[in-house]
Design a protein around this motif. Sequence first.
Motif, short mmCIF file in Angstrom:
data_model
loop_
_atom_site.label_atom_id
_atom_site.label_comp_id
_atom_site.label_asym_id
_atom_site.label_seq_id
_atom_site.Cartn_x
_atom_site.Cartn_y
_atom_site.Cartn_z
N THR A 198 0.85 -1.21 0.00
CA THR A 198 0.00 0.00 0.00
C THR A 198 0.88 1.26 0.00
O THR A 198 2.02 1.22 -0.48
CB THR A 198 -0.95 -0.01 1.21
OG1 THR A 198 -0.16 0.13 2.41
CG2 THR A 198 -1.76 -1.31 1.31
N ALA A 199 0.34 2.34 0.55
CA ALA A 199 0.99 3.66 0.45
C ALA A 199 2.42 3.68 0.97
O ALA A 199 3.26 4.45 0.46
CB ALA A 199 0.16 4.69 1.20
N ILE A 227 -0.79 2.13 -4.46
CA ILE A 227 -1.41 3.11 -3.54
C ILE A 227 -2.93 2.90 -3.48
O ILE A 227 -3.56 3.18 -2.47
CB ILE A 227 -1.05 4.57 -3.91
CG1 ILE A 227 -1.32 5.47 -2.71
CG2 ILE A 227 -1.81 5.05 -5.13
CD1 ILE A 227 -0.37 6.59 -2.56
N ASN A 228 -3.48 2.33 -4.55
CA ASN A 228 -4.93 2.10 -4.57
C ASN A 228 -5.37 0.99 -3.62
O ASN A 228 -6.55 0.80 -3.39
CB ASN A 228 -5.37 1.75 -6.00
CG ASN A 228 -5.10 2.92 -6.93
OD1 ASN A 228 -5.45 4.05 -6.63
ND2 ASN A 228 -4.44 2.65 -8.05
N THR A 238 -4.61 1.06 -0.48
CA THR A 238 -4.64 1.65 0.87
C THR A 238 -6.09 1.84 1.31
O THR A 238 -6.92 2.33 0.54
CB THR A 238 -3.92 3.01 0.85
OG1 THR A 238 -2.69 2.86 0.14
CG2 THR A 238 -3.62 3.49 2.26
N LYS A 252 -7.61 6.10 0.78
CA LYS A 252 -6.61 6.52 -0.21
C LYS A 252 -6.10 7.92 0.13
O LYS A 252 -6.88 8.87 0.25
CB LYS A 252 -7.20 6.48 -1.62
CG LYS A 252 -6.09 6.67 -2.64
CD LYS A 252 -6.48 6.48 -4.06
CE LYS A 252 -5.29 6.94 -4.90
NZ LYS A 252 -5.60 7.16 -6.28
#
Length: 366
Positions: free
Chosen positions: A255-256, A342-343, A345, A348
């Motif tokens: 993720t992020a 990142i999508n 997370t 977002k």
Amino acid sequence: MAIFSLPTKIIAGENCLAQHSAELAALGKKALIVTGKSSARNGSLQDVQQALTQEKIAYTVFDQITSNPSIELTRQAADVAKAHDVDFIIGLGGGSPLDSAKAVAILKTNDLDDTALFSGPYPQPFLPVVAIPTTSGTGSEVTQYSILSNSHLETKTSIAHPGIFPKLAFLDARYTLALPKHITINTAIDALSHAVEGYLSVKATEFSQIFAEKSLALLGESLPHLAGDLDLPLRDSLLQASTLAGIVIAHTGTTAVHSLGYSLTYFKNIDHGRANGLLLTAYLEFLSTEHLDKVNAILALLQLKNLDEFAALLQNLLGAAETITADEMALFSAKALKAPNINNTLTKPAAADLILMLQKSLTVSA
Ligand code: NAP
Ligand code: ZN
């Protein structure tokens, strides 16, 4: 709906290569060992060579892989695979040789330019990959990812394809016994970030959570001891935690933290696991607003009372953070927003959220 699939056969335990060398014979008659200089110098290369000799498999060694391997270096290894017309690839080392080995397995049978290497289409089936980790962090031995430094996009880019799941993973913690302290810490924190990010991914399922929970529990017991001397049982725990967290991200993606961490590695040469570790506390703070129950569940699995204890644990392991400028923060957050992971997370983040994470995690300089 939840789907769980792990196409990698995992063989774990002391001397597992010698005891199960026959598994290699099914993969062919000629192998390329893709490794790095230190990755190979811990008894592992010798064990692999003995196992191959035992099974009458011819082999060639490519031992030039460095950390965060580039496309160009990986192509050099692929040229050796082609020149020797090998049947399968053995990745031996940290995540860097393992990831290069997977890309070599693609390039041996497919003529691809640098863009198509990441996106496909891949006309031909890939060679089988065997993965033997000598660090406890990436979990690459059980994932369908190969992450290469990509000078075209000035970042690290992932190949994600089920065809590069290793067919076999041999886990022998003895190979990690002599890992230097800072690499042990950075790689263990990479495993931690995989378990944490996977737990908090939009793609998490009840199956992936079971693996994340076990990984977090093992890390909760191990991380406080990393500053001291590490014996084989502790090394074994770290290796298990890392592989379990790899199984998690094979299902959930990262993720992020990883999206932002790639720039810290690419532009500032901060080790992959350390980059993630620097960002983790601010990331959990960010997600606490909407997902406090999940963040608290992670802290409980790690045997920590609150985020302050989490921050202190990481600060103790990582020491002082590197510096970052306002321009770098703007650039890195813009790049992170373009990263596919990142999508995943749960909430977002916007550019401002990512900049705040960087501000809290590093020392801002003029
Ligand atoms: P690494 O870059 O593979 O290795 C780090 C350092 O450790 C290198 O200097 C290496 O030396 C040394 N080393 C490795 N094994 C050793 C041993 N047993 N004893 C002594 N030194 C040893 O680090 P890593 O953290 O394992 O891998 C990072 C890479 O994996 C990054 O490119 C990251 O993006 C990627 N990654 C992949 C996945 C995935 O799912 N595929 C997930 C997360 C991260 P030598 O270079 O001399 O061998
Ligand atoms: Zn990682």
